[in-house]
Design a protein around this motif. Structure first.
Motif, mmCIF file in Angstrom:
data_model
loop_
_atom_site.group_PDB
_atom_site.id
_atom_site.type_symbol
_atom_site.label_atom_id
_atom_site.label_comp_id
_atom_site.label_asym_id
_atom_site.label_seq_id
_atom_site.Cartn_x
_atom_site.Cartn_y
_atom_site.Cartn_z
ATOM 1 N N ASN A 205 0.827 -1.149 0.047
ATOM 2 C CA ASN A 205 -0.107 -0.078 -0.142
ATOM 3 C C ASN A 205 0.953 1.234 0.024
ATOM 4 O O ASN A 205 0.772 2.282 0.748
ATOM 5 N N LEU A 206 1.772 1.387 -1.166
ATOM 6 C CA LEU A 206 2.540 2.623 -0.939
ATOM 7 C C LEU A 206 1.898 3.686 -1.599
ATOM 8 O O LEU A 206 1.098 3.381 -2.523
ATOM 9 N N SER A 207 2.209 4.857 -1.113
ATOM 10 C CA SER A 207 1.687 6.136 -1.801
ATOM 11 C C SER A 207 2.316 6.077 -3.152
ATOM 12 O O SER A 207 3.528 5.397 -3.492
ATOM 13 N N LYS A 208 1.921 7.093 -4.085
ATOM 14 C CA LYS A 208 2.512 7.292 -5.353
ATOM 15 C C LYS A 208 3.817 7.821 -5.231
ATOM 16 O O LYS A 208 4.698 7.077 -6.209
ATOM 17 N N THR A 209 4.033 8.723 -4.430
ATOM 18 C CA THR A 209 5.429 9.116 -4.062
ATOM 19 C C THR A 209 6.470 7.922 -3.656
ATOM 20 O O THR A 209 7.592 8.202 -4.119
ATOM 21 N N ASP A 210 6.039 7.266 -2.809
ATOM 22 C CA ASP A 210 6.943 6.255 -2.247
ATOM 23 C C ASP A 210 7.145 5.261 -3.383
ATOM 24 O O ASP A 210 8.362 4.459 -3.384
ATOM 25 N N SER A 316 10.648 1.337 6.889
ATOM 26 C CA SER A 316 10.565 -0.027 7.010
ATOM 27 C C SER A 316 10.647 -0.623 5.608
ATOM 28 O O SER A 316 11.524 -1.755 5.505
ATOM 29 N N PHE A 317 9.957 -0.138 4.784
ATOM 30 C CA PHE A 317 9.755 -0.836 3.308
ATOM 31 C C PHE A 317 11.354 -0.628 2.764
ATOM 32 O O PHE A 317 11.829 -1.511 1.885
ATOM 33 N N GLY A 318 11.711 0.412 2.984
ATOM 34 C CA GLY A 318 13.126 0.562 2.314
ATOM 35 C C GLY A 318 14.342 -0.487 2.796
ATOM 36 O O GLY A 318 14.910 -0.909 2.244
ATOM 37 N N GLU A 319 14.286 -0.868 3.978
ATOM 38 C CA GLU A 319 14.831 -1.997 4.506
ATOM 39 C C GLU A 319 14.631 -3.233 3.944
ATOM 40 O O GLU A 319 15.506 -3.872 3.377
#
Length: 348
Positions: A205-210, A316-319
Protein backbone atom coordinates in the motif's frame (compact mmCIF):
# COMPACT_ATOMS: atom_id res chain seq x y z
CA UNK A 1 30.77 61.76 27.68
CA UNK A 2 27.68 60.71 25.79
CA UNK A 3 28.96 62.46 22.64
CA UNK A 4 32.29 60.61 22.82
CA UNK A 5 30.51 57.29 23.25
CA UNK A 6 28.29 57.96 20.24
CA UNK A 7 31.32 58.89 18.14
CA UNK A 8 33.10 55.69 19.11
CA UNK A 9 29.98 53.67 18.26
CA UNK A 10 29.64 55.40 14.88
CA UNK A 11 33.29 54.74 14.10
CA UNK A 12 32.96 51.10 15.10
CA UNK A 13 29.87 50.66 12.93
CA UNK A 14 31.64 52.38 10.04
CA UNK A 15 34.61 50.01 10.34
CA UNK A 16 32.30 47.00 10.47
CA UNK A 17 30.41 48.24 7.40
CA UNK A 18 33.67 48.75 5.47
CA UNK A 19 34.94 45.30 6.41
CA UNK A 20 31.61 43.68 5.47
CA UNK A 21 31.56 45.45 2.09
CA UNK A 22 35.16 44.41 1.43
CA UNK A 23 34.47 40.77 2.31
CA UNK A 24 31.39 40.71 0.04
CA UNK A 25 33.46 42.22 -2.76
CA UNK A 26 36.18 39.58 -2.38
CA UNK A 27 33.54 36.82 -2.33
CA UNK A 28 31.92 38.09 -5.52
CA UNK A 29 35.31 38.41 -7.21
CA UNK A 30 36.24 34.87 -6.19
CA UNK A 31 32.92 33.51 -7.45
CA UNK A 32 33.30 35.35 -10.74
CA UNK A 33 36.85 34.06 -11.11
CA UNK A 34 35.66 30.51 -10.46
CA UNK A 35 32.86 30.84 -13.03
CA UNK A 36 35.24 32.07 -15.73
CA UNK A 37 37.95 29.45 -15.20
CA UNK A 38 38.51 27.63 -18.49
CA UNK A 39 39.58 24.01 -18.53
CA UNK A 40 42.76 24.04 -20.60
CA UNK A 41 42.20 20.53 -21.92
CA UNK A 42 39.15 21.74 -23.83
CA UNK A 43 38.60 25.42 -23.39
CA UNK A 44 34.93 26.35 -23.18
CA UNK A 45 32.17 23.84 -22.40
CA UNK A 46 30.74 22.26 -25.55
CA UNK A 47 27.04 22.36 -26.40
CA UNK A 48 25.87 19.85 -28.98
CA UNK A 49 22.48 20.72 -30.44
CA UNK A 50 20.18 18.28 -32.20
CA UNK A 51 20.07 18.87 -35.95
CA UNK A 52 16.24 18.83 -36.01
CA UNK A 53 16.01 22.04 -33.97
CA UNK A 54 15.00 25.23 -35.76
CA UNK A 55 16.62 28.56 -34.91
CA UNK A 56 14.02 29.43 -32.28
CA UNK A 57 14.40 26.03 -30.62
CA UNK A 58 18.20 26.36 -30.66
CA UNK A 59 17.98 29.67 -28.85
CA UNK A 60 15.50 28.19 -26.39
CA UNK A 61 17.82 25.23 -25.74
CA UNK A 62 20.79 27.51 -25.03
CA UNK A 63 18.54 29.42 -22.66
CA UNK A 64 17.70 26.14 -20.89
CA UNK A 65 21.43 25.56 -20.43
CA UNK A 66 21.78 29.11 -19.11
CA UNK A 67 24.55 30.08 -21.53
CA UNK A 68 25.18 32.61 -24.27
CA UNK A 69 26.54 31.41 -27.64
CA UNK A 70 29.82 33.22 -26.94
CA UNK A 71 30.31 31.31 -23.68
CA UNK A 72 30.42 27.84 -25.25
CA UNK A 73 31.61 25.91 -28.27
CA UNK A 74 28.59 24.86 -30.35
CA UNK A 75 28.39 21.66 -32.41
CA UNK A 76 25.46 19.93 -34.10
CA UNK A 77 24.66 16.20 -33.91
CA UNK A 78 22.95 14.82 -37.01
CA UNK A 79 21.50 11.55 -38.21
CA UNK A 80 24.83 10.34 -39.58
CA UNK A 81 26.35 10.76 -36.11
CA UNK A 82 23.55 8.66 -34.65
CA UNK A 83 24.33 5.82 -37.05
CA UNK A 84 28.08 6.15 -36.48
CA UNK A 85 28.01 6.09 -32.68
CA UNK A 86 24.91 4.07 -31.85
CA UNK A 87 24.95 1.62 -34.74
CA UNK A 88 21.36 2.12 -35.83
CA UNK A 89 18.96 4.67 -37.31
CA UNK A 90 18.07 5.92 -40.76
CA UNK A 91 20.48 8.84 -40.77
CA UNK A 92 17.54 11.24 -40.77
CA UNK A 93 18.52 14.66 -39.36
CA UNK A 94 14.91 15.44 -38.50
CA UNK A 95 14.78 13.03 -35.55
CA UNK A 96 17.61 14.66 -33.57
CA UNK A 97 16.07 16.93 -30.91
CA UNK A 98 17.79 16.26 -27.58
CA UNK A 99 20.88 18.34 -26.82
CA UNK A 100 23.74 18.19 -24.33
CA UNK A 101 26.25 20.51 -22.71
CA UNK A 102 29.52 18.81 -21.81
CA UNK A 103 32.06 20.31 -19.42
CA UNK A 104 35.42 18.55 -19.10
CA UNK A 105 36.45 18.15 -15.48
CA UNK A 106 39.78 17.54 -13.78
CA UNK A 107 41.00 13.97 -13.47
CA UNK A 108 39.26 12.02 -10.72
CA UNK A 109 35.99 13.95 -10.77
CA UNK A 110 34.08 11.13 -12.45
CA UNK A 111 31.02 11.27 -14.71
CA UNK A 112 28.05 13.36 -13.60
CA UNK A 113 24.76 13.69 -15.47
CA UNK A 114 21.95 16.17 -14.96
CA UNK A 115 18.69 16.28 -16.90
CA UNK A 116 17.40 19.86 -17.02
CA UNK A 117 14.09 18.94 -18.66
CA UNK A 118 12.93 15.63 -17.13
CA UNK A 119 9.42 16.36 -18.36
CA UNK A 120 10.72 16.11 -21.94
CA UNK A 121 13.16 13.17 -21.54
CA UNK A 122 10.56 10.44 -21.29
CA UNK A 123 12.52 7.19 -21.24
CA UNK A 124 16.02 7.56 -19.76
CA UNK A 125 16.95 8.75 -16.27
CA UNK A 126 20.15 10.63 -15.43
CA UNK A 127 21.62 7.60 -13.64
CA UNK A 128 20.89 5.32 -16.59
CA UNK A 129 23.20 7.39 -18.81
CA UNK A 130 26.22 7.03 -16.51
CA UNK A 131 27.19 3.36 -16.86
CA UNK A 132 26.94 3.41 -20.68
CA UNK A 133 28.99 6.61 -20.89
CA UNK A 134 31.83 4.96 -18.95
CA UNK A 135 31.49 1.86 -21.12
CA UNK A 136 32.00 4.14 -24.13
CA UNK A 137 35.16 5.58 -22.60
CA UNK A 138 33.81 8.90 -21.35
CA UNK A 139 35.63 10.11 -18.22
CA UNK A 140 35.67 13.08 -15.84
CA UNK A 141 32.87 15.12 -17.36
CA UNK A 142 29.72 16.91 -16.29
CA UNK A 143 26.95 16.29 -18.80
CA UNK A 144 23.72 18.26 -18.88
CA UNK A 145 20.84 17.01 -21.04
CA UNK A 146 17.94 19.13 -22.27
CA UNK A 147 15.20 19.02 -24.87
CA UNK A 148 12.55 21.58 -25.77
CA UNK A 149 10.27 18.84 -27.15
CA UNK A 150 9.36 15.43 -25.76
CA UNK A 151 11.92 12.78 -26.75
CA UNK A 152 12.95 9.36 -25.47
CA UNK A 153 16.50 10.59 -24.80
CA UNK A 154 18.70 7.88 -26.33
CA UNK A 155 20.33 10.20 -28.85
CA UNK A 156 21.81 12.31 -26.02
CA UNK A 157 24.71 9.85 -25.94
CA UNK A 158 25.51 10.81 -29.52
CA UNK A 159 25.88 14.43 -28.46
CA UNK A 160 28.35 13.51 -25.71
CA UNK A 161 30.54 11.55 -28.13
CA UNK A 162 30.37 14.39 -30.66
CA UNK A 163 31.52 16.84 -27.96
CA UNK A 164 34.51 14.69 -27.01
CA UNK A 165 35.63 14.19 -30.59
CA UNK A 166 35.14 17.90 -31.36
CA UNK A 167 37.73 18.52 -28.64
CA UNK A 168 40.22 16.01 -30.02
CA UNK A 169 39.35 12.98 -27.86
CA UNK A 170 38.63 9.90 -29.95
CA UNK A 171 35.62 7.78 -29.06
CA UNK A 172 35.73 4.09 -30.02
CA UNK A 173 32.72 3.27 -32.22
CA UNK A 174 32.69 -0.31 -30.90
CA UNK A 175 32.57 0.90 -27.31
CA UNK A 176 29.92 3.50 -28.16
CA UNK A 177 27.72 0.88 -29.80
CA UNK A 178 28.15 -1.47 -26.83
CA UNK A 179 27.20 1.45 -24.58
CA UNK A 180 23.97 1.85 -26.52
CA UNK A 181 23.23 -1.86 -26.11
CA UNK A 182 23.89 -1.44 -22.40
CA UNK A 183 21.48 1.50 -22.23
CA UNK A 184 18.76 -0.47 -24.06
CA UNK A 185 19.33 -3.52 -21.84
CA UNK A 186 19.29 -1.45 -18.65
CA UNK A 187 16.02 0.17 -19.66
CA UNK A 188 14.37 -3.15 -20.56
CA UNK A 189 15.57 -5.08 -17.50
CA UNK A 190 14.79 -2.28 -15.05
CA UNK A 191 11.24 -2.02 -16.41
CA UNK A 192 10.84 -5.78 -15.96
CA UNK A 193 12.22 -5.67 -12.41
CA UNK A 194 9.91 -2.81 -11.43
CA UNK A 195 6.89 -4.63 -12.86
CA UNK A 196 7.73 -7.87 -11.05
CA UNK A 197 8.51 -6.05 -7.80
CA UNK A 198 5.17 -4.22 -7.92
CA UNK A 199 3.35 -7.55 -8.21
CA UNK A 200 5.26 -9.04 -5.28
CA UNK A 201 4.87 -5.92 -3.15
CA UNK A 202 1.23 -5.14 -3.97
CA UNK A 203 0.23 -5.54 -0.32
CA UNK A 204 2.55 -2.74 0.84
CA UNK A 205 0.00 0.00 0.00
CA UNK A 206 2.70 2.48 -0.98
CA UNK A 207 1.72 6.03 -1.85
CA UNK A 208 2.42 7.23 -5.39
CA UNK A 209 5.43 9.21 -4.15
CA UNK A 210 6.87 6.25 -2.25
CA UNK A 211 6.26 3.95 -5.22
CA UNK A 212 8.25 6.33 -7.42
CA UNK A 213 11.09 6.28 -4.86
CA UNK A 214 11.00 2.48 -4.78
CA UNK A 215 11.13 2.33 -8.59
CA UNK A 216 14.13 4.66 -8.61
CA UNK A 217 15.82 2.49 -6.00
CA UNK A 218 15.32 -0.65 -8.14
CA UNK A 219 16.81 1.15 -11.16
CA UNK A 220 19.77 2.29 -9.09
CA UNK A 221 20.28 -1.23 -7.70
CA UNK A 222 20.46 -2.52 -11.27
CA UNK A 223 23.03 0.16 -12.05
CA UNK A 224 24.99 -0.98 -8.98
CA UNK A 225 24.76 -4.52 -10.31
CA UNK A 226 26.34 -3.49 -13.63
CA UNK A 227 29.19 -1.71 -11.84
CA UNK A 228 29.77 -4.82 -9.73
CA UNK A 229 29.77 -7.10 -12.79
CA UNK A 230 32.38 -4.97 -14.55
CA UNK A 231 34.59 -4.79 -11.48
CA UNK A 232 34.41 -8.53 -10.85
CA UNK A 233 35.13 -9.37 -14.48
CA UNK A 234 38.22 -7.16 -14.36
CA UNK A 235 39.33 -8.69 -11.05
CA UNK A 236 38.91 -12.23 -12.36
CA UNK A 237 40.87 -11.44 -15.51
CA UNK A 238 43.70 -9.99 -13.41
CA UNK A 239 43.81 -13.09 -11.20
CA UNK A 240 43.52 -15.69 -13.98
CA UNK A 241 45.31 -13.84 -16.75
CA UNK A 242 42.52 -14.71 -19.18
CA UNK A 243 38.89 -13.95 -19.92
CA UNK A 244 36.13 -15.39 -17.74
CA UNK A 245 34.33 -18.46 -19.04
CA UNK A 246 30.58 -18.36 -19.57
CA UNK A 247 30.15 -20.22 -16.27
CA UNK A 248 32.31 -17.59 -14.55
CA UNK A 249 30.23 -14.81 -16.09
CA UNK A 250 26.97 -16.46 -15.02
CA UNK A 251 28.23 -16.72 -11.45
CA UNK A 252 29.40 -13.10 -11.40
CA UNK A 253 26.02 -11.92 -12.70
CA UNK A 254 24.14 -14.11 -10.22
CA UNK A 255 26.26 -12.93 -7.27
CA UNK A 256 25.82 -9.27 -8.25
CA UNK A 257 22.04 -9.59 -8.53
CA UNK A 258 21.97 -11.28 -5.12
CA UNK A 259 24.19 -8.63 -3.57
CA UNK A 260 21.79 -5.89 -4.60
CA UNK A 261 18.67 -7.86 -3.69
CA UNK A 262 17.24 -8.20 -7.21
CA UNK A 263 17.12 -11.98 -7.56
CA UNK A 264 13.47 -12.22 -6.50
CA UNK A 265 12.37 -9.76 -9.18
CA UNK A 266 14.33 -10.75 -12.28
CA UNK A 267 13.35 -13.27 -14.95
CA UNK A 268 15.67 -15.81 -16.51
CA UNK A 269 15.34 -13.99 -19.82
CA UNK A 270 16.60 -10.80 -18.17
CA UNK A 271 19.46 -12.70 -16.53
CA UNK A 272 20.44 -14.01 -19.97
CA UNK A 273 20.50 -10.43 -21.30
CA UNK A 274 22.88 -9.39 -18.53
CA UNK A 275 25.11 -12.42 -19.09
CA UNK A 276 25.31 -11.62 -22.81
CA UNK A 277 26.14 -8.00 -22.02
CA UNK A 278 28.80 -9.04 -19.50
CA UNK A 279 30.47 -11.29 -22.05
CA UNK A 280 30.69 -8.34 -24.44
CA UNK A 281 32.24 -6.14 -21.74
CA UNK A 282 35.27 -8.40 -21.55
CA UNK A 283 35.45 -8.88 -25.32
CA UNK A 284 35.53 -5.14 -26.10
CA UNK A 285 38.91 -3.46 -25.69
CA UNK A 286 39.08 -0.78 -23.04
CA UNK A 287 35.78 -1.41 -21.23
CA UNK A 288 37.48 -3.06 -18.25
CA UNK A 289 40.76 -1.16 -18.28
CA UNK A 290 42.26 0.75 -15.36
CA UNK A 291 40.87 4.14 -16.40
CA UNK A 292 37.32 2.81 -16.76
CA UNK A 293 37.52 1.04 -13.39
CA UNK A 294 38.57 4.33 -11.74
CA UNK A 295 35.44 5.97 -13.17
CA UNK A 296 33.31 3.03 -11.99
CA UNK A 297 34.62 3.41 -8.43
CA UNK A 298 33.32 6.99 -8.35
CA UNK A 299 30.06 5.89 -9.93
CA UNK A 300 29.54 3.08 -7.42
CA UNK A 301 29.93 5.55 -4.54
CA UNK A 302 27.27 7.77 -6.10
CA UNK A 303 24.81 4.90 -6.57
CA UNK A 304 25.34 3.72 -2.98
CA UNK A 305 24.47 7.17 -1.65
CA UNK A 306 21.33 7.29 -3.82
CA UNK A 307 20.06 3.93 -2.59
CA UNK A 308 20.84 4.78 1.03
CA UNK A 309 18.91 8.05 0.72
CA UNK A 310 15.88 6.44 -0.94
CA UNK A 311 15.68 3.49 1.43
CA UNK A 312 15.99 5.79 4.45
CA UNK A 313 13.07 7.85 3.12
CA UNK A 314 11.02 4.67 2.61
CA UNK A 315 11.42 3.56 6.23
CA UNK A 316 10.61 -0.08 7.00
CA UNK A 317 9.80 -0.84 3.36
CA UNK A 318 13.15 0.66 2.40
CA UNK A 319 14.96 -1.84 4.63
CA UNK A 320 13.06 -4.65 2.96
CA UNK A 321 13.77 -3.24 -0.49
CA UNK A 322 17.48 -2.80 0.17
CA UNK A 323 17.84 -6.19 1.80
CA UNK A 324 20.69 -7.28 4.03
CA UNK A 325 23.79 -8.38 2.16
CA UNK A 326 24.96 -10.77 4.86
CA UNK A 327 21.55 -12.46 5.03
CA UNK A 328 20.72 -12.63 1.34
CA UNK A 329 23.88 -12.92 -0.69
CA UNK A 330 24.95 -16.34 0.52
CA UNK A 331 21.46 -17.80 0.14
CA UNK A 332 20.90 -16.59 -3.41
CA UNK A 333 24.43 -17.37 -4.50
CA UNK A 334 24.05 -20.96 -3.29
CA UNK A 335 20.62 -21.19 -4.91
CA UNK A 336 22.07 -19.94 -8.21
CA UNK A 337 24.89 -22.46 -8.05
CA UNK A 338 22.46 -25.30 -7.25
CA UNK A 339 20.34 -24.45 -10.29
CA UNK A 340 23.40 -24.43 -12.56
CA UNK A 341 24.67 -27.71 -11.12
CA UNK A 342 21.25 -29.32 -11.60
CA UNK A 343 21.07 -28.49 -15.30
CA UNK A 344 24.73 -29.31 -15.77
CA UNK A 345 24.14 -32.84 -14.42
CA UNK A 346 21.17 -33.31 -16.75
CA UNK A 347 22.96 -32.34 -19.95
CA UNK A 348 26.39 -33.81 -19.22
Amino acid sequence: MIVKTNNKLRNLLLIVAILFTTIIGFAKSAAAAEETVINERWGKPTVVLGSALNNTQRAETLDKFGVNPDDVTIEVANGADLVKYLGYGSGDDNVMFSSVMVTRENEGKGVKVNILTPENITLITADQYKNPLITAGIADATITVASVVKVTGESALTGVYKAFEANGEKVSEKRAQLAQEELDTTQSVSDSIIKNAAQKNNDENLSKTDQEKADEAYRTQLNQTLVEIKQELASLKEKQGELATKADVEKIVGDALAKYNLTDFITQDDVNKLVSLAQKYQQTEGVLDKDSLAQLDKLGESFNKTVDKLTDELGSFGEKLKGTLNDNQGFFTNLWQSIKDFFSNIFN
